[in-house]
Every structure is written in structure tokens, then in C-alpha cells.
Design a protein around this motif. Structure first.
Motif, PDB file in Angstrom:
ATOM      1  N   ALA A 166      34.141  10.519  -5.111  1.00 34.38           N
ATOM      2  CA  ALA A 166      32.743  10.566  -5.550  1.00 34.38           C
ATOM      3  C   ALA A 166      32.522  11.806  -6.407  1.00 34.38           C
ATOM      4  N   GLY A 167      31.692  11.662  -7.430  1.00 35.45           N
ATOM      5  CA  GLY A 167      31.301  12.802  -8.238  1.00 35.45           C
ATOM      6  C   GLY A 167      32.283  13.224  -9.312  1.00 35.45           C
ATOM      7  N   GLY A 173      36.091  21.645  -5.495  1.00 37.64           N
ATOM      8  CA  GLY A 173      35.070  22.365  -6.249  1.00 37.64           C
ATOM      9  C   GLY A 173      33.679  22.015  -5.740  1.00 37.64           C
ATOM     10  N   ASP A 174      32.713  22.090  -6.643  1.00 33.36           N
ATOM     11  CA  ASP A 174      31.322  21.878  -6.264  1.00 33.36           C
ATOM     12  C   ASP A 174      30.858  20.434  -6.426  1.00 33.36           C
TER      13      ASP A 174
END
Length: 123
Positions: free
Chosen positions: A56-57, A37-38
Motif C-alpha cells: 500500500a502507498g 519509510g513514511d
């Protein structure tokens, strides 16, 4: 039932910094890096068939699930491995070597996000 340990996932705050640490300081090989995804980014690093997955994220409900106590890496000689790592990154601080059995022992140090890492080998 189980065939092998597939990978260990470690939450990181800076993917580039963590990839540099695990490849340049510890010598793992970057095998794949991709986005989900983003927001979420994954990187897979390998060493002799074992993989470490950097994440990460990820949202808080994923990143806060549980903690890994430590990740251990086998080395031939603790003093030589410690010296090689210090040569690459003098800021790394090791615990005092802990003798275990049959002339082998371990030391601990921290990765870029504070993850606890262990070297296990001949004293």
C-alpha cells in the motif's frame, strides 16, 4: 537456479481492509507487517509456504509496473469452499464453475481492490 516462488505482490488501496479479507475470508495468516519509510506499507500473508505480499502507498512508478492475471488457491471442494466464503462475506460473487480435468474445476471472484482470485479444486 530458482529454488521456490518467494511471494506474489499485490497493490492495495486499504491495507487494513485487504488484511481482513485475506485473513478472515480466505484464511491466510498474517506473518509480518511493516513500513518502508513514511509512505509505503507491506504485509506478508502465508499459506503452506507460499506468501502473498500486500503493498500500500507505493509510488505510481512501482504500482503501475505490471498486472497479475489472477492468484489461485487450491481447495478440496469448490462447492464447500464457495459456501464457506459466502457465509463469511455474502457480497462475494463467483463466476460459474468451469470444469477442467479429472473432476476438478475452478471459479473466479474479486478481492477488495478488484484483484482476480481463483479457487481450484474438486467440483
Amino acid at each position: 537456479m530458482l529454488q521456490k516462488l518467494e511471494h506474489i505482490g499485490v497493490m492495495v488501496t486499504d491495507m487494513d481492509r485487504s488484511i481482513a479479507f485475506y485473513t478472515e475470508v480466505l484464511g491466510l495468516k498474517l506473518r509480518d507487517r511493516r513500513r518502508l519509510g513514511d509512505v509505503v506499507e507491506l504485509a506478508f500473508l502465508g499459506l503452506d509456504g507460499a506468501e502473498l505480499e500486500l503493498v500500500a502507498g507505493a509510488p505510481a512508478e512501482v504500482s503501475g509496473d505490471a498486472q497479475v492475471n489472477h492468484i489461485a488457491f487450491a481447495v478440496e471442494s469448490l462447492p464447500e469452499a464457495m459456501e464457506a466464503i459466502r457465509h463469511i462475506d455474502p457480497a462475494i460473487t463467483f463466476t460459474e464453475a468451469m470444469p477442467l480435468w479429472e473432476g476438478k474445476g475452478c471459479v473466479f471472484f474479486r478481492g477488495p481492490d478488484g484483484e482476480r482470485l481463483e479457487l481450484f479444486g474438486r467440483l
